[in-house]
Design an enzyme around this catalytic site. Structure first.
Site: not given
Lengths: 117, 380
Positions: B99, B129, B138, B166, B183, B257, B269, B271, B321
């Site tokens: 890990q 997403d 994981d 993604h 992770v 981005n 975002a 809003y 993201s």
């Protein structure tokens, strides 16, 4: 770099409207790296006979906000699809273009949407 | 890594991880999503035929009774249950075995929260997403339910499986479990729900995204994480965000981005219903790609973020993201502790660490998970 990418656009009428496909081919001898700022890989825009923008594919879409990269090997093609739902009757110049930040490829064609759908 | 005899893959992977932990990262897949390379041993030709029928590609046929194939990982379980299949084992080359704590987890002091016992258990965090890999070692322990407003294209177990990469990456940052491999996320036991609103290419209609937001609200979940955006807004999406916030959902969204740029925060975002998240690099600078503007509420790690991707793999991505699910995971931690959405939102910004960036770049500052939860930490 942009010279080695060739784009073709196909437009197919469907029940929903028009299905647009932008196909990008690497016609060069070297691999081409395409970088993207987000999940938008292509853009499609229709301009009407008066030169006004009638439709833009990205207008009603959101995109994943991760940087992206796609490498096209020599001879490799990649295709991006979009649907223009219920286009009004008329004649349009429709352009599909790659949305890469460091490579360009686009194709335009005239599309006539018959009336009385 | 044989998936038979009642052993789960997780058990097997854990055992393998322990055995080779000293070697650390064993190498990553150049993975196409969901496809894995496996060795299949068979006891009858029918088993061999079944394996080849499932294969995307037959890599090798041995002179003894085994083949190496590339196959969608969702086909593995079915194959391994066949009586004419002796074993299905993963070719050991694509998993991170010990890990790792990604830099963003460390920088936000999320690991300090873990050390104090905060896991986010009980919180429901929706990842709006491209879907979430339904069988990532994981994530599996933390996966809740899934719903597809745009269906995964290809051979997947569920229509909300991730056919991009993604969504699974974002899910891992928000809430990968804390075990011996892969992770660890900002939360480690929050329930992660896949709400698939983006397609295989990473785009989705505002109508589908709005439907996803509405769905999160109707399910009564705590947090909606939106690592998505566009430069122009949508009235329906705005309505959906209001609907969700009115029902106590904390919405977190990527600033965008479009950077370098000023006053360019994307939607949703921008809003006021959404916590807008900009992106930082590991040296505490603003990520060059990050959008900025007065709507930015908070900044979080988004450059070179290492997290889960389909096929049991891991990869490094950059973007606002990647910053967003850090904040969503911390929001889940807070709401697991009983804070309401609006209280959690205030705590996230009130306890953020000033990086000395302009306020339109960092908002209130860098996410500090430990401080938000009330833990003092001298750690950076």
């Amino acid at each position: 770099m942009a010279d080695t990418l060739a784009a073709t656009l196909t437009v197919t009428p469907t029940e929903e409207g028009l299905e647009l496909t932008l196909t990008v081919e690497n016609v060069g001898d070297d691999a081409v790296d395409c970088s993207f700022a987000d999940g938008q890989r292509a853009e499609f825009v229709a301009v009407d006979a008066d030169g006004a923008e009638a439709w833009r594919w990205s207008d009603d879409r959101g995109f994943a906000m991760a940087l992206g990269n796609e490498t096209l090997a020599p001879g490799e093609t990649v295709a991006y699809d979009a649907v223009w739902a219920s286009p009004p009757a008329g004649e349009y110049e429709v352009t599909g273009s790659l949305a890469a930040t460091d490579a360009a490829a686009s194709a335009t064609m005239t599309v006539v949407v018959p009336g009385g759908r | 890594m044989v998936y038979r005899d009642g052993k789960t893959r997780r058990d097997v992977l854990k055992a393998t991880g322990a055995a080779v932990a000293t070697t650390g990262l064993a190498g990553m897949a150049s993975a196409s999503p969901g496809t894995v390379e496996v060795n299949v041993g068979y006891s009858a030709d029918s088993g061999k035929r079944a394996a080849k029928a499932e294969a995307d590609e037959v890599v090798r046929e041995f002179n003894f009774d085994a083949v190496t194939i590339r196959v969608n990982e969702n086909a593995i379980e079915g194959l391994s249950r066949r009586p004419d299949v002796r074993y299905v084992e993963k070719n050991g080359r694509m998993h991170a075995l010990a890990q790792r704590t990604p830099w963003g987890i460390d920088r936000t002091d999320s690991e300090v929260a873990h050390a104090n016992g905060s896991t986010g258990a009980g919180a429901d965090v929706a990842i709006l997403d491209t879907g979430i890999d339904s069988d990532h070692p994981d994530l599996r322990a933390n996966l809740g339910s899934g719903r597809a407003f745009v269906k995964a294209r290809g051979k997947y177990q569920y229509d909300w499986d991730d056919d991009n990469d993604h969504g699974t990456h974002c899910a891992g940052t928000a809430g990968a479990d804390d075990d011996t491999q892969g992770v660890v996320g900002v939360s480690t036991e929050a329930t992660l729900h896949a709400v698939k609103v983006l397609d295989k290419r990473g785009s989705g209609s505002f109508s589908d995204i709005a439907a996803g937001v509405e769905y999160v609200a109707d399910r009564g979940w705590d947090v909606g994480s939106m690592s998505l955006g566009a430069s122009a807004g949508s009235a329906a999406l705005r309505d959906a965000c209001q609907y969700a916030v009115d029902r106590g959902v904390l919405l977190v969204a990527a600033a965008g981005n479009s950077g370098p740029c000023t006053d360019c925060v994307g939607y949703p975002a921008a809003y006021p219903e959404c916590v807008a998240v900009s992106s930082s690099a590991s040296d505490d600078s603003l990520s060059s790609f990050s959008s900025t503007g007065p709507e930015v509420d908070i900044i979080a790690p988004g450059t070179d973020v290492y997290s889960t991707v389909p096929g049991g793999s891991y990869a490094t991505f950059s973007g606002t993201s990647m910053a967003t699910p850090h904040v969503a995971g911390a929001a889940g931690q807070l709401m697991a502790d009983g804070y309401t959405a609006s209280e959690a939102r205030s705590r996230l910004t009130n306890t953020a660490e000033d990086l000395g960036l302009a306020s339109n770049e960092q908002g209130a500052g860098l996410l500090d998970t430990a401080a938000a939860l009330g833990y003092t930490s001298t750690d950076d």
